[in-house]
Motif scaffolding. Structure first.
Motif, PDB file in Angstrom:
ATOM      1  N   ASN A  61      -6.674  -3.967   3.012  1.00 39.94           N
ATOM      2  CA  ASN A  61      -5.217  -3.951   2.974  1.00 39.94           C
ATOM      3  C   ASN A  61      -4.718  -2.572   2.558  1.00 39.94           C
ATOM      4  OD1 ASN A  61      -4.719  -6.848   3.517  1.00 39.94           O
ATOM      5  ND2 ASN A  61      -5.836  -7.107   1.585  1.00 39.94           N
ATOM      6  N   SER A  62      -3.472  -2.297   2.903  1.00 42.04           N
ATOM      7  CA  SER A  62      -2.905  -1.001   2.535  1.00 42.04           C
ATOM      8  C   SER A  62      -1.436  -1.159   2.180  1.00 42.04           C
ATOM      9  CB  SER A  62      -3.045   0.002   3.691  1.00 42.04           C
ATOM     10  OG  SER A  62      -2.307  -0.401   4.826  1.00 42.04           O
ATOM     11  N   MET A  63      -0.926  -0.215   1.414  1.00 41.15           N
ATOM     12  CA  MET A  63       0.477  -0.143   1.051  1.00 41.15           C
ATOM     13  C   MET A  63       0.773   1.300   0.682  1.00 41.15           C
ATOM     14  SD  MET A  63       0.202  -2.112  -2.645  1.00 41.15           S
ATOM     15  CE  MET A  63       1.939  -2.113  -3.009  1.00 41.15           C
ATOM     16  N   TYR A  64       1.990   1.565   0.242  1.00 46.30           N
ATOM     17  CA  TYR A  64       2.375   2.939  -0.080  1.00 46.30           C
ATOM     18  C   TYR A  64       2.701   3.079  -1.569  1.00 46.30           C
ATOM     19  CZ  TYR A  64       2.635   3.918   4.908  1.00 46.30           C
ATOM     20  OH  TYR A  64       2.330   4.102   6.234  1.00 46.30           O
ATOM     21  N   MET A  65       2.300   4.206  -2.127  1.00 43.15           N
ATOM     22  CA  MET A  65       2.682   4.595  -3.477  1.00 43.15           C
ATOM     23  C   MET A  65       3.841   5.576  -3.363  1.00 43.15           C
ATOM     24  SD  MET A  65       0.507   6.556  -6.462  1.00 43.15           S
ATOM     25  CE  MET A  65       0.693   8.194  -5.717  1.00 43.15           C
ATOM     26  N   PRO A 105       6.268   8.287   0.488  1.00 41.00           N
ATOM     27  CA  PRO A 105       5.291   7.205   0.326  1.00 41.00           C
ATOM     28  C   PRO A 105       3.886   7.681   0.719  1.00 41.00           C
ATOM     29  CG  PRO A 105       7.107   6.645   1.859  1.00 41.00           C
ATOM     30  CD  PRO A 105       7.052   8.133   1.709  1.00 41.00           C
ATOM     31  N   LEU A 106       2.960   7.606  -0.220  1.00 43.63           N
ATOM     32  CA  LEU A 106       1.576   8.029   0.001  1.00 43.63           C
ATOM     33  C   LEU A 106       0.704   6.807   0.272  1.00 43.63           C
ATOM     34  CD1 LEU A 106      -0.254  10.652  -0.214  1.00 43.63           C
ATOM     35  CD2 LEU A 106      -0.853   9.824  -2.492  1.00 43.63           C
ATOM     36  N   LEU A 107      -0.153   6.914   1.273  1.00 43.08           N
ATOM     37  CA  LEU A 107      -0.975   5.785   1.695  1.00 43.08           C
ATOM     38  C   LEU A 107      -2.030   5.432   0.642  1.00 43.08           C
ATOM     39  CD1 LEU A 107      -1.683   3.805   4.013  1.00 43.08           C
ATOM     40  CD2 LEU A 107      -3.273   5.557   4.851  1.00 43.08           C
ATOM     41  N   VAL A 108      -2.166   4.119   0.371  1.00 47.05           N
ATOM     42  CA  VAL A 108      -3.190   3.568  -0.521  1.00 47.05           C
ATOM     43  C   VAL A 108      -3.834   2.388   0.203  1.00 47.05           C
ATOM     44  CG1 VAL A 108      -3.679   2.630  -2.811  1.00 47.05           C
ATOM     45  CG2 VAL A 108      -1.715   4.147  -2.486  1.00 47.05           C
ATOM     46  N   ARG A 109      -5.146   2.247   0.121  1.00 46.69           N
ATOM     47  CA  ARG A 109      -5.816   1.079   0.704  1.00 46.69           C
ATOM     48  C   ARG A 109      -6.811   0.508  -0.303  1.00 46.69           C
ATOM     49  NH1 ARG A 109     -11.026   1.737   2.834  1.00 46.69           N
ATOM     50  NH2 ARG A 109     -10.684  -0.010   4.235  1.00 46.69           N
ATOM     51  N   ASP A 110      -7.225  -0.760  -0.057  1.00 41.22           N
ATOM     52  CA  ASP A 110      -8.130  -1.374  -1.023  1.00 41.22           C
ATOM     53  C   ASP A 110      -9.383  -1.911  -0.344  1.00 41.22           C
ATOM     54  OD1 ASP A 110      -7.511  -3.840   0.113  1.00 41.22           O
ATOM     55  OD2 ASP A 110      -6.591  -4.683  -1.684  1.00 41.22           O
ATOM     56  N   ILE A 111     -10.246  -2.457  -1.139  1.00 36.67           N
ATOM     57  CA  ILE A 111     -11.579  -2.864  -0.704  1.00 36.67           C
ATOM     58  C   ILE A 111     -11.525  -3.990   0.329  1.00 36.67           C
ATOM     59  CG2 ILE A 111     -11.898  -4.599  -2.521  1.00 36.67           C
ATOM     60  CD1 ILE A 111     -14.789  -3.565  -2.801  1.00 36.67           C
ATOM     61  N   ASN A 112     -10.403  -4.729   0.384  1.00 37.88           N
ATOM     62  CA  ASN A 112     -10.264  -5.829   1.328  1.00 37.88           C
ATOM     63  C   ASN A 112      -9.646  -5.384   2.653  1.00 37.88           C
ATOM     64  OD1 ASN A 112     -11.221  -7.866  -0.557  1.00 37.88           O
ATOM     65  ND2 ASN A 112      -9.286  -7.552  -1.621  1.00 37.88           N
ATOM     66  N   PRO A 120      16.543  -6.653   7.360  1.00 42.31           N
ATOM     67  CA  PRO A 120      15.373  -6.405   6.497  1.00 42.31           C
ATOM     68  C   PRO A 120      14.217  -5.733   7.216  1.00 42.31           C
ATOM     69  CG  PRO A 120      15.539  -8.737   7.046  1.00 42.31           C
ATOM     70  CD  PRO A 120      16.791  -8.093   7.562  1.00 42.31           C
ATOM     71  N   THR A 121      14.254  -5.668   8.549  1.00 42.44           N
ATOM     72  CA  THR A 121      13.174  -5.007   9.288  1.00 42.44           C
ATOM     73  C   THR A 121      13.405  -3.515   9.442  1.00 42.44           C
ATOM     74  OG1 THR A 121      14.180  -5.333  11.481  1.00 42.44           O
ATOM     75  CG2 THR A 121      12.852  -7.133  10.590  1.00 42.44           C
ATOM     76  N   LEU A 122      14.632  -3.076   9.256  1.00 47.11           N
ATOM     77  CA  LEU A 122      14.957  -1.670   9.463  1.00 47.11           C
ATOM     78  C   LEU A 122      14.347  -0.817   8.351  1.00 47.11           C
ATOM     79  CD1 LEU A 122      16.503   0.399  11.168  1.00 47.11           C
ATOM     80  CD2 LEU A 122      18.513  -0.038   9.749  1.00 47.11           C
ATOM     81  N   ALA A 123      13.599   0.211   8.733  1.00 49.01           N
ATOM     82  CA  ALA A 123      12.956   1.135   7.790  1.00 49.01           C
ATOM     83  C   ALA A 123      11.899   0.448   6.934  1.00 49.01           C
ATOM     84  CB  ALA A 123      13.989   1.830   6.904  1.00 49.01           C
ATOM     85  N   ASN A 124      11.385  -0.684   7.396  1.00 49.22           N
ATOM     86  CA  ASN A 124      10.428  -1.456   6.600  1.00 49.22           C
ATOM     87  C   ASN A 124       9.052  -0.799   6.645  1.00 49.22           C
ATOM     88  OD1 ASN A 124       8.725  -3.472   5.504  1.00 49.22           O
ATOM     89  ND2 ASN A 124      10.182  -5.048   6.107  1.00 49.22           N
ATOM     90  N   ILE A 125       8.522  -0.457   5.481  1.00 52.41           N
ATOM     91  CA  ILE A 125       7.185   0.139   5.384  1.00 52.41           C
ATOM     92  C   ILE A 125       6.224  -0.791   4.647  1.00 52.41           C
ATOM     93  CG2 ILE A 125       7.979   2.520   5.558  1.00 52.41           C
ATOM     94  CD1 ILE A 125       7.693   2.696   2.484  1.00 52.41           C
ATOM     95  N   GLY A 126       6.588  -2.052   4.565  1.00 54.61           N
ATOM     96  CA  GLY A 126       5.722  -3.020   3.906  1.00 54.61           C
ATOM     97  C   GLY A 126       6.496  -3.861   2.918  1.00 54.61           C
ATOM     98  N   ARG A 127       5.996  -5.049   2.681  1.00 51.29           N
ATOM     99  CA  ARG A 127       6.679  -5.956   1.752  1.00 51.29           C
ATOM    100  C   ARG A 127       6.638  -5.415   0.328  1.00 51.29           C
ATOM    101  NH1 ARG A 127       8.479 -10.950   2.887  1.00 51.29           N
ATOM    102  NH2 ARG A 127       9.027 -12.326   1.142  1.00 51.29           N
ATOM    103  N   TYR A 128       5.525  -4.771  -0.029  1.00 46.27           N
ATOM    104  CA  TYR A 128       5.387  -4.259  -1.388  1.00 46.27           C
ATOM    105  C   TYR A 128       4.942  -2.798  -1.367  1.00 46.27           C
ATOM    106  CZ  TYR A 128       5.017  -9.316  -2.013  1.00 46.27           C
ATOM    107  OH  TYR A 128       5.230 -10.666  -1.948  1.00 46.27           O
ATOM    108  N   SER A 129       5.467  -2.045  -2.322  1.00 52.37           N
ATOM    109  CA  SER A 129       4.996  -0.690  -2.619  1.00 52.37           C
ATOM    110  C   SER A 129       4.789  -0.618  -4.124  1.00 52.37           C
ATOM    111  CB  SER A 129       6.004   0.367  -2.160  1.00 52.37           C
ATOM    112  OG  SER A 129       6.198   0.323  -0.764  1.00 52.37           O
ATOM    113  N   ILE A 130       4.264   0.510  -4.591  1.00 55.20           N
ATOM    114  CA  ILE A 130       4.040   0.675  -6.031  1.00 55.20           C
ATOM    115  C   ILE A 130       4.597   2.013  -6.474  1.00 55.20           C
ATOM    116  CG2 ILE A 130       1.711   1.641  -5.717  1.00 55.20           C
ATOM    117  CD1 ILE A 130       0.931   0.111  -8.326  1.00 55.20           C
ATOM    118  N   ARG A 131       5.265   2.008  -7.618  1.00 51.59           N
ATOM    119  CA  ARG A 131       5.815   3.228  -8.216  1.00 51.59           C
ATOM    120  C   ARG A 131       5.065   3.520  -9.516  1.00 51.59           C
ATOM    121  NH1 ARG A 131      10.333   6.043  -7.117  1.00 51.59           N
ATOM    122  NH2 ARG A 131      11.620   5.376  -5.362  1.00 51.59           N
TER     123      ARG A 131
END
Length: 829
Positions: A423-427, A414-421, A476-487
């Protein structure tokens, strides 16, 4: 009516049949002394025009020539016998059809020696066979049905194969044919004749394959998914996505004959759809990415993930508009977040498949904060995003643990991505993704990032003591890296809509540390981008007040040393037979191209900087003079393999076992490392300490990014950490109330080959923190990164031990090391 369902008239089968018809066996046998018979060139390729080809041969005895196949009347030989060396002349007729080949077997009349050569002739035309909609629906009453097909291959040349979805109810297709266009075009008619369907409710399905293999072995084919209506001419009710989900997400086989329609938004060619299962710590099931389909409603409102029954069943292409007959499939609901998985789907259940394009897919552009559970498994373009860690590739892992070198110990990154607001998530990128290791540098500006929204866990970033991978089903908390990711589903998803320069982003860099830039006089690290402040470690006399509690690196007089990373950007792999081939040696550097006006390095480390042929300056680039990164126009030379000086070369190492693994060793100074983290006497931490100024800056958002990993293999570094900010640099416990928590985080341990854990990793972990805007406009701001306890791993579990003698001096140089590979402060422009 002639039934052509199972015919064996193809050229390929004729070749196979020819082997059993010849009087001279063709299989090689043991060599016989004193007998010579051979042809130096085994294959001759000629044009479609009539021509002759001379074939020299060598012989010291009598021999004769036999045809390999029966249908070789398009060639004529100057002789069928011989004795001694000579030349055989082969006359080839004009070929107005497809590519063809002829085999000639030189057979000794003295013993069993033989030699086979081939004459391959190009064709005047190339074979064409295509179908617009691969799904054909026929009447329940039976009879002949027809559909348009494009081909220039006569039907008698084709092979036809039928697979019935219900083998107990087979044989209801009674004839197949492709009728030629009477005017000679490629617009032909596919004709299929069926018996009547006696079932009043149940439609029936079959998969029919038409194929043609030319004389060179090249194949064209089409697969027809045939669906016959029931006796009442019904097929099944087409349901809206919401209706389908509400009625059938039971986890049980669907008994009704209902259909769901939507767009395929996954790309099976990328191998980045679907989460490959880490079956054990050293085995991965890669089939999942090859049989997963992301399928969204035609209006883009919902999506589901389809697990096709097998790889062969995944015939769906990205952007196809498809209808799927759901009888027998299973729809399962997953919670937190809410998402749906459809399984037991075969290609015979695809009742309609029409090719489309990206323009057909609903346009969904969203900020991260606007995503909802309904977006999962749909194709979305995230707005105003950036990759804030400007290092490495999209999958920056130690390739010694990946499929690139025949190992199977990490399935994705999972590669880190962040946005103008803020927020961040993983690709997410699978390690078997086809384009993930081709040397393309990440875009360093901002823009749009497209792909399919997913929810996936990653045990190597977040875990708990005593956990087992099976626990993720219930927790659902185990290994949780965020509610959403993007592929991402193609390279275009990543690089197609992003600016390339950091100057072309919504954020500005206040300070950035991409590699070690020592200030030897001050004993600190200076930013590699910008001139704002410094970075150091608090295990030094300045902060401990004790000269005995001080680590100072010998050469550059800093309180850390250079650590290794996996930032090599070029192709990797160590075996031509593996997925990415053999690519050892540095041919592309680590991608850190320097802007001379804003990026800095210590002049004493100039041997790590290359002056590239295109005029750019690059840290650890392919022409760096004294670190064996390559030389000359060709870059790496295999002659380096015998030179022990290349032990620390990027993506190489002098040891054969270390080649092609993407390692950039500590001598590249791409990360800062230290092993002093806890004072056993005071039961208190040491930390990374960063100073910067925000004077004159105002912004709606300010943030911090770090890239961390515990990098030693015994008595790992602390697991649980905290980031804090202050206006003071004091480390006195009495001043702790002046330090304010930014956030807590965990640092993973590097994997050990002899004892790889589900929670260990062969990559750095990127983390984004939003910082309070109150730190803006200040002369001095400090941030410290420190463990909050001495809990660590001893290699047996995630957090089952405490640090062992972590303040006892330099004898622990091989233990407890934790690395900081990247640090940056950004603010919105």
């Amino acid at each position: 009516m002639k039934n052509r369902i199972f015919k064996y008239a193809s050229i390929a089968l004729a070749v196979a049949a020819g082997f059993s018809l010849q009087s001279c066996e063709i299989d090689d046998s043991a060599k016989i002394d004193l007998v010579e018979l051979g042809v130096p060139t085994k294959e001759y390729v000629v044009d479609a025009d009539a021509c002759t080809v001379d074939i020299p041969y060598y012989s010291n005895g009598e021999f004769h020539i036999e045809d390999l196949k029966d249908d070789q009347n398009w060639i004529a030989l100057s002789s069928r016998t011989g004795n001694g060396d000579g030349t055989l002349t082969v006359e080839c007729g004009f070929n107005e059809e497809f590519k063809r080949s002829a085999g000639l077997v030189f057979c000794s009349d003295v013993d069993s020696r033989r030699d086979t050569i081939y004459v391959k002739q190009k064709g005047l035309i190339d074979a064409v066979l295509s179908l617009n909609n691969s799904s054909v629906i026929v009447a329940g009453a039976g009879g002949m049905s027809s559909t348009a097909v494009t081909t220039n291959v006569p039907f008698e040349y084709m092979d036809v194969k039928i697979e019935y979805s219900d083998e107990n109810n087979a044989g209801w297709i009674t004839d197949t044919n492709i009728a030629e266009d009477p005017y000679g075009s490629t617009a032909c008619t596919l004709e299929i004749t069926t018996d009547a369907n006696p079932e009043e409710v149940k439609p029936r399905t079959a998969a029919v394959t038409f194929s043609f293999t030319d004389g060179w072995g090249d194949k064209v084919s089409i697969l027809v998914n045939l669906v016959q209506r029931n006796a009442k001419e019904g097929l099944g009710q087409v349901l809206a996505f919401d209706e389908f989900i509400n009625q059938y997400s039971t986890g049980k086989a669907i008994d009704d004959y209902v259909i769901v329609e939507g767009y395929v938004v996954s790309n099976r060619e990328s191998w980045n759809a679907g989460e490959n299962e880490q079956v054990t710590t050293s085995t991965i099931n890669y089939d999942i990415s090859k049989k997963t389909v992301y399928f969204e409603a035609k209006d883009g409102s919902r999506g589901i993930m389809i697990e096709m029954a097998s790889i062969d069943d995944n015939i769906l292409n990205q952007y196809d508009c498809a209808q799927i007959l759901l009888h027998g499939a299973i729809l399962t609901q997953k919670d937190e977040p809410e998402r749906y998985i459809l399984s037991r789907v075969t290609k015979a259940m695809i009742v309609s498949q029409i090719a489309g394009s990206k323009s057909d897919i609903p346009v969904k552009e969203k900020y991260m904060q606007e995503l909802t559970d309904a977006d999962i498994y749909t194709y979305v373009s995230l707005k105003d995003v950036e990759f804030p860690i400007r290092k490495g590739s999209i999958c920056p892992t130690n390739e010694g643990y990946t499929i690139a070198t025949g190992a199977h110990r990490i399935a994705k990154y999972p590669l880190l991505v962040r946005d103008i607001n803020g927020n961040s998530m993983y690709m997410i990128t699978n390690t078997n993704c086809k384009y993930r290791s081709d040397g393309t540098r990440l875009p360093y500006g901002s823009g749009k990032l497209s792909g399919v929204i997913v929810h996936e866990r990653f045990s190597r970033f977040e875990w708990r003591n005593g956990a087992d991978p099976a626990d993720m089903d219930d927790d659902p908390t185990l290994a949780n890296i965020g509610r959403y990711s993007i592929r991402h589903q193609s390279k275009e998803d990543i690089w197609g809509q992003m600016n390339n320069s950091v100057e072309d982003s919504f954020s500005a860099l206040l300070c950035e540390y991409r590699f070690v830039n020592p200030d030897s006089e001050e004993g600190v690290l200076r930013p590699t981008y910008g001139e704002n402040g410094w970075l150091t470690h608090t295990y030094c006399e300045k902060y401990t007040g004790d000269a005995n509690l001080d680590y100072t690196q010998a050469t550059y007089k800093i309180h850390c040393w250079g650590g290794g990373t996996y930032d090599y950007l070029g192709p990797t792999g160590n075996n031509v037979n593996y997925q990415f081939g053999a690519n050892y040696g540095n041919k592309n550097g680590v991608g850190i191209v320097l802007d001379p006006t804003k990026e800095h390095y210590n002049a004493a480390m100039s041997d790590l900087v290359s002056q590239n042929p295109d005029g750019t300056i690059e840290w650890c680039g392919q022409y760096a003079s004294n670190k064996y990164a390559g030389y000359g126009a060709a870059g790496w030379s295999e002659s380096n393999a015998t030179n022990s000086a290349y032990i620390n070369a990027i993506n190489y190492n002098g040891s054969t076992s270390m080649r092609g693994k993407g390692n950039a060793y500590g001598s590249c100074f791409l990360s800062a490392a230290n092993h002093f983290w806890w004072n056993d006497d005071t039961n208190r931490f040491y930390s990374w300490l960063v100073k910067f100024s925000t004077k004159g800056i105002s912004s709606s958002h300010v943030s911090m990014q770090i890239y961390v990993m515990n990098t030693q293999q015994s008595w790992f570094s602390p697991r649980f950490w905290r980031a804090e900010w202050s206006y003071t640099e004091s480390q006195d416990p009495e001043d702790d109330n002046q330090w304010h928590t930014i956030g807590d985080y965990t640092i993973p341990d590097v994997s050990v080959w002899s004892n790889t854990l589900y929670s260990s990793i062969v990559a750095y972990k990127g983390i984004n923190f939003d910082l309070p805007t109150e730190i803006l406009g200040q002369e001095e701001v400090y941030i410290r990164l420190h463990p909050i306890s001495n809990i660590c791993s001893d290699g047996a579990d995630y957090a089952n031990a405490v640090l062992n003698g972590s303040s006892k001096g330099t004898s622990l140089a091989s233990e407890h090391a934790s690395n900081l590979s990247y640090f940056a402060i950004r603010y919105n422009k």
